[in-house]
Design an enzyme around this catalytic site. Structure first.
Site, PDB file in Angstrom:
ATOM      1  CD  GLN A 236      -2.645  -1.311   2.536  1.00  0.00           C
ATOM      2  OE1 GLN A 236      -2.423  -0.560   3.490  1.00  0.00           O
ATOM      3  NE2 GLN A 236      -3.536  -2.297   2.619  1.00  0.00           N
TER       4      GLN A 236
ATOM      5  CG  HIS B  11      -2.733  -0.846   7.941  1.00  0.00           C
ATOM      6  ND1 HIS B  11      -3.231  -1.492   9.043  1.00  0.00           N
ATOM      7  CD2 HIS B  11      -3.425  -1.354   6.874  1.00  0.00           C
ATOM      8  CE1 HIS B  11      -4.173  -2.351   8.665  1.00  0.00           C
ATOM      9  NE2 HIS B  11      -4.302  -2.274   7.345  1.00  0.00           N
TER      10      HIS B  11
ATOM     11  CD  GLU C 148     -13.607   3.775  14.652  1.00  0.00           C
ATOM     12  OE1 GLU C 148     -13.774   2.806  15.419  1.00  0.00           O
ATOM     13  OE2 GLU C 148     -12.839   4.736  14.906  1.00  0.00           O
TER      14      GLU C 148
ATOM     15  CE1 TYR D 146     -11.507  10.364  18.094  1.00  0.00           C
ATOM     16  CE2 TYR D 146      -9.222  10.812  18.679  1.00  0.00           C
ATOM     17  CZ  TYR D 146     -10.515  11.258  18.446  1.00  0.00           C
ATOM     18  OH  TYR D 146     -10.814  12.586  18.591  1.00  0.00           O
TER      19      TYR D 146
ATOM     20  CE1 TYR E 232     -10.475  -7.404   6.652  1.00  0.00           C
ATOM     21  CE2 TYR E 232      -8.301  -7.307   7.646  1.00  0.00           C
ATOM     22  CZ  TYR E 232      -9.326  -6.707   6.950  1.00  0.00           C
ATOM     23  OH  TYR E 232      -9.210  -5.390   6.572  1.00  0.00           O
TER      24      TYR E 232
END
Length: 359
Positions: A79, A143, A235, A245, A256
């Site tokens: 990513q 991420h 979110e 958070y 998963y």
């Protein structure tokens, strides 16, 4: 070698429209032939700076796409790659822009923020330098975050994912899984919530995030973020200074594997999302609309969906999804922004294009 592609303000999508609560939205293809466009921002002269995840930085202007030389060397892994671009408010005086990207560090990689001056011809980055490198580095290709947004005081906010190491999002000794606040030169503001504590990363503004890939301010100066959950639990969060958070202690999703995440959906001291999706929509960036072209949408939040290929419009208190704007062009929406004229632009990974929505 500079790559040139032809595009037009009225491209192949001209004359087409998308249905919405405000009637038909005209959709125009501004550019195509892009290789995974990840982020874009507007220059004062009306041209647009675009990042491709593979590492190219591009300029859209006067019917052409031209490559900007001098972009950072990225670690194109999973990513990661060349991620967001930010044109700050003082660009006309400084010519400075900011980039976020995945950088090779030792045996792994880290999210880095770099700055450089864009030449008067908008074709070369000069004096490129890293002003921030997240620590610790990680071997994972997941991420990275990583949106950039400018605060009212010219500070730079950066969203960082947990790099697949869930527990790191609860550690103030790690940048991972947090939203950061930097001075324009990359240093840590003394007013950051943890700046005076020892053993912590002083750039942290909020923490307990999984993978926030959207970040924006609203008209009142409130900071909003959108982040990926696991299986469910994407979110939208209203970001507060020093707040936790909850990831991975609480979540509205599941692993998963189907197993429960952490301790449930809420716990004292941990912030609740303003909205969550289950199933996940795989959100990208978000924006809070000014109402310039569609006054009825003033203050509404728009979020791009990578998974289902639509633009979500959220409104009200409590915040909820009230509309899905979709068509054959929406595909995997990686970024969306409000243009200076109030039109809505979005970048689609599916067909490597940038589109404009207007009346």
């Amino acid at each position: 070698m500079i790559s040139l592609l032809i595009f037009g303000l009225i491209g192949a999508a001209a004359g087409q429209s998308l249905d919405s609560s405000q009637g038909s939205l005209r959709i125009e293809r501004i550019a195509d032939g892009l290789d995974i466009p990840w982020g874009f921002d507007f220059l004062p002269d009306g041209s647009v700076v675009v990042t491709e995840r593979g590492g190219r930085l591009l300029l859209l202007k006067n019917g052409r796409i031209e490559q900007i030389k001098g972009s950072p060397k990225v670690m194109d892994q999973g990513q990661g790659g060349l991620l967001d671009v930010l044109v700050p408010r003082d660009f006309l005086h400084t010519r400075r822009i900011y980039l976020s990207y995945s950088k090779r560090v030792d045996r792994g990689s880290a999210t880095a923020v770099a700055t450089a001056k864009l030449s008067e011809q908008n074709n070369i980055l000069k004096g490129l330098r890293d002003i921030f490198i997240a620590a610790p580095a990680a071997e994972s290709g997941r991420h990275f975050g990583s949106r950039l947004v400018e605060g009212q005081d010219a500070s730079i906010f950066v969203s960082l994912g947990d790099r697949g190491d869930r527990q790191s999002a609860q550690s103030l000794a790690s940048h991972q899984g947090s939203i950061l606040r930097l001075n324009p030169d990359g240093s840590s503001p003394s007013s950051n919530p943890f700046a005076k504590q020892t053993g912590v990363q002083p750039e942290i503004w909020s923490y307990g995030h999984r993978n926030p890939q959207g970040l924006t301010f609203d008209a009142d100066g409130e900071l909003w973020s959108v982040e990926h959950g696991a299986r469910g639990g994407d979110e939208v969060n209203l970001i507060k200074k020093g707040a936790n958070y909850g990831w991975p202690i609480i979540s509205y999703g599941r692993h998963y594997s189907g197993l429960k995440i952490g301790e449930g959906t809420e716990k004292p001291g941990l912030k609740q999302p303003e909205h969550y999706w289950d199933p996940s929509i795989a959100p990208s960036n978000l924006m809070v609309y000014s109402g310039k072209m569609w006054p009825e949408w003033r203050g509404d939040i728009f979020v791009g969906s990578l998974k289902f290929g639509y633009i979500a419009r959220l409104s009200g208190r409590p915040l909820r999804e009230v509309e899905q704007i979709a068509g054959e062009q929406t595909g995997r929406i990686r970024d969306l922004r409000e243009a200076p004229d109030g039109s809505i632009w979005f970048a689609s990974e599916t067909d490597g294009a940038i589109y404009r929505l207007s009346r």
